[in-house]
Scaffold this active site. Structure first.
Site, short mmCIF file in Angstrom:
data_model
loop_
_atom_site.label_atom_id
_atom_site.label_comp_id
_atom_site.label_asym_id
_atom_site.label_seq_id
_atom_site.Cartn_x
_atom_site.Cartn_y
_atom_site.Cartn_z
N LYS A 45 8.09 -12.24 -3.77
CA LYS A 45 8.37 -10.96 -3.12
C LYS A 45 9.18 -11.23 -1.85
O LYS A 45 8.76 -12.01 -0.98
CB LYS A 45 7.05 -10.27 -2.78
O1 G3P Z 1 3.17 -2.08 -2.38
C1 G3P Z 1 3.44 -1.67 -1.07
C2 G3P Z 1 2.22 -1.14 -0.47
O2 G3P Z 1 1.28 -2.16 -0.31
C3 G3P Z 1 2.35 -0.33 0.73
O3 G3P Z 1 1.38 0.63 0.59
O4 G3P Z 1 -0.17 2.34 1.32
O5 G3P Z 1 0.44 0.44 2.86
O6 G3P Z 1 2.08 2.24 2.35
P1 G3P Z 1 0.90 1.45 1.85
#
Ligand code: G3P
Length: 218
Positions: free
Chosen positions: A87
């Site tokens: 990633k």
């Molecule tokens: O895959 C990306 C993710 O981990 C971000 O999610 O909920 O932290 O915006 P969030």
């Protein structure tokens, strides 16, 4: 549509995998920290533990932000297990790293995508997946689904093989909208995946069926 779970929590990964519908896992440094996984060796071991649960792509994020550092870290991550996808953040050094990994046949997931231009660049560099952060766009009053729709059109126009991995999914309607507009993959929390199964009429209907059966089969 592929379902990935966005967590570094082994119990949740196992629970999702046991449902039989899990295709892969995404992690990021914040998710690893949330599970208390710190230190290079522990982090690498944790990726292997995840790979041993799920037979599918597992995104492991580099910490370096320069080309050489990303290549060094990415190669180490990719060597851990055949399921690892490296990633890489959407920065100019990241684009070079994606191009490098793509020429070596190492799969990449370009993360922190917030615009169609970024998605186009990542696809040109040969990213296997791109991760537009749907929920974080919604958080700042910008339509995350609209971005994914725009990327879908661009990728289809030129038959890019890069898969749209809708990330930062927060709830079941995000998943449904992603499915409607043709995101290739979604990654979200176990709660959003399990919420797809819920409907009060299903629960009521089942309760009624079981009650009627019980009446006739005392
Ligand atoms: O895959 C990306 C993710 O981990 C971000 O999610 O909920 O932290 O915006 P969030």
């Amino acid at each position: 549509m592929k379902f990935f779970i966005d967590t570094a929590n082994l119990a949740e990964i196992k629970e999702a995998n046991d449902l039989g519908i899990l295709d892969g896992v995404t992690t990021n440094p914040s998710l690893m920290a949330k599970e208390g996984i710190t230190g290079a060796e522990n982090i690498l071991n944790h990726y292997v533990a995840i790979c041993n649960i799920v037979d599918g792509p597992v995104s492991a994020e580099v910490i370096a932000t320069d080309f050489e550092g990303m290549v060094r870290e990415g190669e180490q991550l990719a060597a851990l297990h055949k399921n690892i996808v490296v990633k890489i953040p959407m920065i100019t050094e990241g684009i070079k790293a994606i191009k490098y990994f793509s020429s070596k046949g190492i799969r990449t997931n370009c993360t922190l995508i917030f615009s169609a231009g970024q998605a186009l660049l990542a696809a040109k560099a040969g990213a296997t997946y791109i991760s537009p952060f749907l929920g974080r766009l919604d958080d700042v009053s910008t339509d995350g689904i609209q971005l994914i729709q725009q990327i879908r059109v661009i990728y289809d126009n030129y038959a890019f093989n890069t898969e749209i991995l809708a990330a930062s999914v927060r709830h079941p309607m995000h998943i449904i909208h992603c499915a409607e507009i043709g995101a290739d993959v979604m990654t979200g929390p176990l709660s959003a995946i399990k919420a797809l199964a819920k409907h009060p009429l299903t629960d009521l209907g089942l309760q009624q069926f079981l009650a009627d059966y019980a009446k006739g089969n005392k």
